[in-house]
Design a protein around this motif. Structure first.
Motif, short mmCIF file in Angstrom:
data_model
loop_
_atom_site.label_atom_id
_atom_site.label_comp_id
_atom_site.label_asym_id
_atom_site.label_seq_id
_atom_site.Cartn_x
_atom_site.Cartn_y
_atom_site.Cartn_z
N LYS A 15 0.84 -1.21 0.00
CA LYS A 15 0.00 0.00 0.00
C LYS A 15 0.86 1.25 0.00
N GLY A 18 -4.68 5.36 -1.22
CA GLY A 18 -6.06 4.89 -1.19
C GLY A 18 -6.37 3.80 -2.20
N ASP A 21 -6.30 0.50 -0.60
CA ASP A 21 -7.46 0.24 0.25
C ASP A 21 -8.63 -0.27 -0.58
N ILE A 298 -3.96 13.74 8.29
CA ILE A 298 -3.28 12.48 7.91
C ILE A 298 -3.25 12.48 6.39
N LYS A 305 -2.94 17.97 -1.92
CA LYS A 305 -3.59 17.91 -0.61
C LYS A 305 -3.71 19.27 0.07
P1 ADP Z 1 -4.56 9.38 -1.42
O1 ADP Z 1 -4.75 10.45 -2.44
O2 ADP Z 1 -3.23 9.49 -0.75
O3 ADP Z 1 -4.87 8.00 -1.90
P2 ADP Z 1 -6.83 8.98 0.35
O4 ADP Z 1 -7.45 9.84 1.38
O5 ADP Z 1 -7.74 8.45 -0.72
O6 ADP Z 1 -5.61 9.77 -0.27
O7 ADP Z 1 -6.18 7.70 1.04
C1 ADP Z 1 -5.07 7.83 1.86
C2 ADP Z 1 -4.97 6.60 2.74
O8 ADP Z 1 -3.64 6.50 3.24
C3 ADP Z 1 -5.87 6.66 3.95
O9 ADP Z 1 -6.19 5.34 4.32
C4 ADP Z 1 -4.96 7.34 5.01
O10 ADP Z 1 -5.33 7.02 6.32
C5 ADP Z 1 -3.63 6.76 4.65
N1 ADP Z 1 -2.49 7.62 4.92
C6 ADP Z 1 -2.07 8.70 4.22
N2 ADP Z 1 -0.94 9.21 4.73
C7 ADP Z 1 -0.64 8.46 5.80
C8 ADP Z 1 0.43 8.47 6.77
N3 ADP Z 1 1.40 9.38 6.71
N4 ADP Z 1 0.43 7.51 7.72
C9 ADP Z 1 -0.55 6.60 7.78
N5 ADP Z 1 -1.59 6.52 6.92
C10 ADP Z 1 -1.62 7.44 5.93
#
Ligand code: ADP
Length: 485
Positions: A15, A18, A21, A298, A305
């Motif tokens: 990972k 997102g 996920d 986060i 962002k």
């Molecule tokens: P992205 O554009 O990065 O995919 P999203 O909000 O769709 O943004 O998904 C980001 C995912 O990664 C979420 O599950 C978030 O909790 C996780 N995440 C992002 N940055 C971090 C970090 N520094 N540490 C832990 N989890 C993170």
């Protein structure tokens, strides 16, 4: 129905964002809809050892400079087909770039191999498996629908999902033949993208259906403002373009049973969150003030962002009774800027540069409000987790943020449906910064009224964030695609 999902990452195997996920969660949710999903994923060093014993190997022959095989089995609960091609994937570090941050120079071939393997499977390469649909995710899988569209004979239906249009997957034009694409792909209706090739565009131009991860983002990306150069093509393909919101893993993200929280809680025991807030303040070295408004972030630290906008909005907010914790990693300039801002605001702002799943849970369970000041946001997952955790989201009115957070304006408060604070971005960064600051201040006013704040938290926690509904939408899309062929 058999669906082959093609993705460059899938949680929990690998990972970076997102996409993982979604690719990891959707197969399980689709099973409840009677859709069997197998996931094709590259054989990175972290993926191969995760394969359960008893997997089968199928040789695919030579693929872009070395031998490739498919390892078919299960890994961490996922039904997977792992593309084992050591010359492409046996590298330490990130799937897309070396430790120094520079992209792997052969990325076009690495992910062309992923698309080629998917297309081969779709065309019958595996004796015991024939997908009805090949579902490609983002540019890394963009060539899967393209290879299938340019192949002769019967082929499965194809879907491509855009998780983020900002990553076109560019390659030099002269790689067309080397990538195994026919001359006709070199057109404005094919893989050509402003003087380069784009693996994403190849997929967008050729897939039977295009989805993206929220209805609002689906509407935004046909406009020049959000289309990132693809808007003309996407306008032409609007009849097959739709938006399906992401869900989250509501088992992994459940405040009532979250072992990563100092104190689990639920909708009826929200007062227990205070212990998590105190824990968070301690971990980030903030003043142990139970009444301070604690904002959390986060995020990847990137232009998308809006982290720079947030830092610009901070003076005037932190001066009031507010605190901020930031967990993120990404662009070096933003990492430095975050650290410097924390240095200027001792006791009020804490920053942790890095990726830390456990701390992400701690922030969701302890902060009062979660900020998502993105310039564009296809869906966004952190605000969904925040809603589930009673961390009131403060978000820009764009993309999936607009679709998932209900602004607690006077009308919504009257109706008892508000779940967060939503602001409209402006024409310039300066205007947006002012509106973000005003949104944070409005959140603080709402927070000061404990009854209103509790109701907003409870409204958010009552919403269904699971994959149940999105999975039904995907299943319906697959069915309508098959019915149309
Ligand atoms: P992205 O554009 O990065 O995919 P999203 O909000 O769709 O943004 O998904 C980001 C995912 O990664 C979420 O599950 C978030 O909790 C996780 N995440 C992002 N940055 C971090 C970090 N520094 N540490 C832990 N989890 C993170």
């Amino acid at each position: 129905m058999q669906v082959l999902s093609v993705a460059s990452e899938a949680y929990p195997l690998i990972k970076t964002g997102g996409l993982a996920d979604v690719a990891g969660a959707l197969p399980l949710a689709l099973a409840a809809e009677g859709v069997q999903v197998r996931t094709l994923i590259p054989g990175y060093p972290s993926v191969l050892p995760a394969l359960d014993p008893g997997f089968e190997a199928h040789a695919l022959g030579e693929m872009f400079g070395g031998p490739a095989q498919l390892l078919c089995g299960t890994a961490q609960g996922l039904d997977v087909l792992v593309l084992d091609a050591p010359h492409l994937f046996a590298r330490a570090g990130n799937p897309y770039h070396a430790a120094g941050g520079q992209e792997w120079p052969d990325n076009a071939f690495r992910f062309a191999a992923l698309g080629r393997a998917a297309a081969d499977i779709g065309l019958g390469a595996l004796p015991s498996y024939q997908p009805d649909i090949v579902h490609a995710h983002d540019w890394q899988a963009g060539l899967a629908p393209a290879y299938l569209a340019y192949a002769s004979g019967t082929r499965p239906g194809t879907v491509i999902t855009v998780h983020n249009l900002a990553f076109p997957g560019k390659a030099p034009l002269d790689l067309l033949a080397a990538l195994g694409l026919p001359p006709e792909a070199l057109s404005i209706d094919g893989a050509e993208f402003y003087g380069s090739l784009s693996l994403l565009k190849a997929g967008l131009a050729t897939a039977d259906r295009i989805t993206t991860v929220s209805p609002t983002y689906a509407a935004e990306i046909v406009t020049p403002d959000f289309g990132m150069g693809f808007d003309g093509l996407l306008r032409a393909r609007r009849p097959v373009l739709s938006g399906i919101l992401n869900g989250i893993d509501t088992e992994a993200w459940n405040p009532a049973s979250d072992a990563l929280l100092a104190t689990p809680y639920d909708r009826d025991t929200l007062a227990l969150r205070a212990a998590n807030k105190a824990d968070l303040q301690t971990r980030f070295g903030l003043d142990p003030d139970p009444d301070a408004m604690l904002f959390g972030v986060i995020s990847r630290l990137s232009w998308q962002k809006g982290i720079d906008l947030l830092l610009a909005a901070l003076p005037g907010v932190l001066a009031d009774e507010a605190q901020l914790v930031v967990l993120g990693a990404g662009e070096a300039g933003l990492e430095v800027a975050c650290r410097e801002a924390a240095g200027r605001n001792p006791g009020k702002m804490g920053v942790l540069i890095g990726y830390d799943e456990a701390l992400a849970h701690g922030i969701q369970g302890g902060c009062d409000a979660l900020l998502v000041p993105s310039r564009f946001e296809p869906c966004g997952l952190t605000q969904l987790c925040a809603l589930r955790y009673g961390a009131v989201p403060v978000v820009a009115r764009i993309g999936g943020l607009a679709d998932t957070v209900i602004d607690a304006n006077a009308m919504a408060l009257q109706a008892g449906v508000g779940t967060g604070v939503v602001y409209t971005p402006g024409e310039t960064d300066a205007i947006t910064t002012n509106r973000l600051r005003a949104a944070m201040q409005r959140a603080m006013l709402l927070h000061a009224d404990r009854a209103i704040w509790r109701s907003m938290q409870r409204n958010g926690m009552a919403a269904d964030m699971s994959w149940r509904v999105p999975a039904r939408h995907y299943a319906n899309l697959y069915r309508s695609l098959l019915a149309s062929r």
